[in-house]
Design a protein around this motif. Structure first.
Motif, PDB file in Angstrom:
ATOM      1  N   GLY A 165       2.602   0.601 -14.234  1.00 23.27           N
ATOM      2  CA  GLY A 165       3.332  -0.498 -13.605  1.00 23.27           C
ATOM      3  C   GLY A 165       3.764  -0.143 -12.196  1.00 23.27           C
ATOM      4  N   PHE A 166       4.224   1.095 -12.015  1.00 21.88           N
ATOM      5  CA  PHE A 166       4.609   1.527 -10.673  1.00 21.88           C
ATOM      6  C   PHE A 166       3.396   1.595  -9.754  1.00 21.88           C
ATOM      7  CE2 PHE A 166       5.872   4.933  -7.612  1.00 21.88           C
ATOM      8  CZ  PHE A 166       6.927   4.247  -7.021  1.00 21.88           C
ATOM      9  N   ALA A 167       2.223   1.935 -10.330  1.00 18.12           N
ATOM     10  CA  ALA A 167       0.992   1.993  -9.532  1.00 18.12           C
ATOM     11  C   ALA A 167       0.511   0.608  -9.114  1.00 18.12           C
ATOM     12  CB  ALA A 167      -0.099   2.723 -10.314  1.00 18.12           C
ATOM     13  N   LEU A 168       1.062  -0.453  -9.700  1.00 16.63           N
ATOM     14  CA  LEU A 168       0.725  -1.801  -9.242  1.00 16.63           C
ATOM     15  C   LEU A 168       1.363  -2.112  -7.891  1.00 16.63           C
ATOM     16  CD1 LEU A 168       1.141  -3.916 -12.513  1.00 16.63           C
ATOM     17  CD2 LEU A 168      -1.000  -3.422 -11.331  1.00 16.63           C
ATOM     18  N   ALA A 169       2.431  -1.385  -7.542  1.00 21.72           N
ATOM     19  CA  ALA A 169       3.187  -1.698  -6.324  1.00 21.72           C
ATOM     20  C   ALA A 169       2.328  -1.744  -5.058  1.00 21.72           C
ATOM     21  CB  ALA A 169       4.335  -0.708  -6.163  1.00 21.72           C
ATOM     22  N   PRO A 170       1.402  -0.778  -4.832  1.00 19.10           N
ATOM     23  CA  PRO A 170       0.584  -0.874  -3.614  1.00 19.10           C
ATOM     24  C   PRO A 170      -0.225  -2.159  -3.512  1.00 19.10           C
ATOM     25  CG  PRO A 170       0.398   1.315  -4.575  1.00 19.10           C
ATOM     26  CD  PRO A 170       1.145   0.472  -5.567  1.00 19.10           C
ATOM     27  N   LEU A 171      -0.509  -2.795  -4.650  1.00 15.46           N
ATOM     28  CA  LEU A 171      -1.328  -4.002  -4.643  1.00 15.46           C
ATOM     29  C   LEU A 171      -0.503  -5.285  -4.611  1.00 15.46           C
ATOM     30  CD1 LEU A 171      -3.943  -2.825  -7.266  1.00 15.46           C
ATOM     31  CD2 LEU A 171      -4.485  -3.473  -4.912  1.00 15.46           C
ATOM     32  N   VAL A 172       0.743  -5.231  -5.059  1.00 19.48           N
ATOM     33  CA  VAL A 172       1.512  -6.475  -5.194  1.00 19.48           C
ATOM     34  C   VAL A 172       2.745  -6.542  -4.308  1.00 19.48           C
ATOM     35  CG1 VAL A 172       0.726  -6.741  -7.586  1.00 19.48           C
ATOM     36  CG2 VAL A 172       2.928  -5.635  -7.144  1.00 19.48           C
ATOM     37  N   SER A 173       3.237  -5.408  -3.839  1.00 21.17           N
ATOM     38  CA  SER A 173       4.525  -5.414  -3.140  1.00 21.17           C
ATOM     39  C   SER A 173       4.371  -5.645  -1.642  1.00 21.17           C
ATOM     40  CB  SER A 173       5.260  -4.084  -3.366  1.00 21.17           C
ATOM     41  OG  SER A 173       6.452  -4.056  -2.603  1.00 21.17           O
ATOM     42  N   PRO A 174       4.956  -6.723  -1.122  1.00 28.49           N
ATOM     43  CA  PRO A 174       4.947  -6.906   0.338  1.00 28.49           C
ATOM     44  C   PRO A 174       5.979  -6.028   1.039  1.00 28.49           C
ATOM     45  CG  PRO A 174       6.121  -8.708  -0.710  1.00 28.49           C
ATOM     46  CD  PRO A 174       5.582  -7.845  -1.829  1.00 28.49           C
ATOM     47  N   LEU A 175       6.845  -5.353   0.263  1.00 30.41           N
ATOM     48  CA  LEU A 175       7.911  -4.544   0.843  1.00 30.41           C
ATOM     49  C   LEU A 175       7.611  -3.055   0.792  1.00 30.41           C
ATOM     50  CD1 LEU A 175      10.963  -6.270  -0.924  1.00 30.41           C
ATOM     51  CD2 LEU A 175       9.637  -7.076   1.027  1.00 30.41           C
ATOM     52  N   GLY A 176       6.455  -2.668   0.247  1.00 27.39           N
ATOM     53  CA  GLY A 176       6.192  -1.266  -0.019  1.00 27.39           C
ATOM     54  C   GLY A 176       5.631  -0.491   1.161  1.00 27.39           C
ATOM     55  N   ILE A 177       5.611   0.829   0.978  1.00 24.97           N
ATOM     56  CA  ILE A 177       5.082   1.737   1.995  1.00 24.97           C
ATOM     57  C   ILE A 177       3.604   1.452   2.248  1.00 24.97           C
ATOM     58  CG2 ILE A 177       4.526   4.144   2.478  1.00 24.97           C
ATOM     59  CD1 ILE A 177       7.420   3.638   2.850  1.00 24.97           C
TER      60      ILE A 177
END
Length: 450
Positions: A165-177
């Protein structure tokens, strides 16, 4: 942080120098407390800076550019860190986290995985600490009916759900690194142009993980534990609305100020964090709580910003390293080499994805390799920028679930007292073997559709 914002928003040159000296002072003060990996990245970056200073005819512009990139990512991490402070003190976050942990086994993977991605929008890597700690507390031997094998199976399934789930962040988060790195090095792209391609990619990643979790469930163990009623989803819906409000505030700032999304994060996230803290402090009675929130940040600033030392060193140092390396590479020679390889379009995007993942297994942070590849290939001559961007975002996600050297894997390893290689290669090995060809095929399909 303030000097970096003044420089980026108002182009005040003096503020840039204040930010540079403040950052170097911070790194010196925090050096004794840094982890070995953070120290290694800072030493490599310093060595490359010395090489640039001695080998280039005009090194100052390049060095200042790398230092400014460091300042930007240090401010980016610290802005998200303020949100993390607000979240860790929030009763709503604890209640929503418990709601996710206590779901039925059949729904535990989607709720934990998507919940981690949702919480990661705000808490970033802090979501691993939050959820993994709650899992360890809730997954007691008593809760498993006294069966050690059931307890271990639950731990493995829930930790993999959290990690993926945390690895989804690069694909879904507009706020991420990840999004900040992509947009900073490929200025022709925006979140609006990437979302229609990145979100379906994330859906494939998630659905494969859910399917594999269901296929590998220990069904023979489940009947040995009495079923319990799942809790109400009210806290989770309330938190979802809060996360949506914070995300929309970033887009609102970007639209109102006519600025790019990563810069809007630097403005909106600290303001959202202060407002969130103020609402929490208001319960103490009297006033809006705003003064108490500001006082709290000022009083505990040494601890709040000191806690970000590792992320600032790793992410900021890696970004600076990438910024220093890129101009030293002969772009024309590389371009001819790429043409001679006959790789273009989807083949080049897939090759870039695999290269980042392989380098991550050797300990190179994805921020360095992604920065280099985005800078060198992002002009659109060899591969569609959208396709390359999604491939690099996929590579970041794949690195997070497969490399024992990523920050997420190290955090999870320390929390559950398991070797990072066991989580990355043994627990997650089959998923990695399946998801890589799936994403490669998807990228090939995207090259036809785009």
């Amino acid at each position: 942080m303030l000097a970096t914002l003044l420089f980026l928003l108002l182009d005040i040159g003096t503020a840039a120098w204040v930010a540079r000296f403040a950052l170097l002072s911070y790194l010196l003060v925090q050096w004794p407390r840094q982890a070995p990996m953070a120290k290694g990245i800072l030493l490599v970056t310093s060595g490359l800076a010395a090489t640039v200073l001695l080998s280039q005819a005009h090194p100052l512009p390049l060095l200042l550019h790398g230092l400014d990139r460091f300042c930007f990512f240090a401010t980016f991490v610290s802005s998200l860190g303020l949100l993390r402070v607000s979240a860790m003190r929030s009763r709503l976050v604890r209640e929503a986290g418990q709601t996710l942990i206590r779901q039925k086994p059949a729904l535990r993977y989607p709720t934990l995985s998507l919940g981690t991605a949702l919480f990661g929008l705000i808490i970033n890597i802090g979501v691993l600490n939050l959820f993994a700690t709650m899992v360890m507390r809730s997954n007691t031997l008593k809760a498993a009916g006294g069966h050690r094998d059931i307890q271990q199976a639950r731990e493995r399934r829930m930790m993999l759900s959290i990690l993926r789930g945390f690895a989804l962040a690069p694909l879904v988060s507009p706020l991420g690194i990840t999004m900040a790195v992509i947009l900073a090095n490929m200025p022709s792209l925006t979140w609006a142009t990437l979302a229609p391609v990145a979100l379906p990619t994330a859906a494939l990643f998630f659905l494969l993980g859910w399917w594999l979790d269901w296929q590998r469930r220990p069904s023979q163990l489940a009947s040995r534990v009495p079923a319990t009623a799942p809790p109400a989803l009210t806290p989770l819906w309330r938190f979802s609305l809060l996360a949506l409000a914070i995300t929309l505030s970033v887009f609102a700032v970007a639209q109102a100020g006519q600025m790019r999304l990563p810069l809007a994060v630097l403005v909106a996230c600290p303001l959202s964090a202060i407002v969130w803290m103020a609402s929490q402090r208001q319960r103490l009675g009297g006033g809006t709580g705003l003064r108490r929130a500001v006082t709290q940040v000022a009083r505990h600033s040494r601890l709040i910003f000191g806690a970000n030392r590792g992320e600032i060193a790793v992410l900021g140092g890696s970004a600076c390293l990438g910024a220093l390396l890129t101009p030293l590479v002969d772009g024309q020679a590389l371009h001819h080499l790429l043409l001679a390889s006959h790789l273009h379009g989807a083949a080049m995007a897939i090759a870039a994805m695999l290269l980042v993942v392989v380098l991550a297994q050797l300990g190179l942070n994805p921020i360095v390799s992604v920065t280099l590849l985005a800078s060198l290939l992002g002009d659109g001559n060899i591969v569609d920028p959208r396709l390359l961007a999604v491939a690099l975002m996929c590579s970041w996600s794949l690195s997070m679930i497969s490399s024992p050297f990523t920050a997420s894997m190290l955090v999870l390893s320390q929390l559950i007292q398991r070797p990072a290689r066991q989580i990355a290669w043994r627990w997650n090995g089959l998923f990695f073997v399946l998801v890589v060809p799936l994403l490669a095929g998807w990228l090939w399909m995207l090259s036809v559709l785009l």
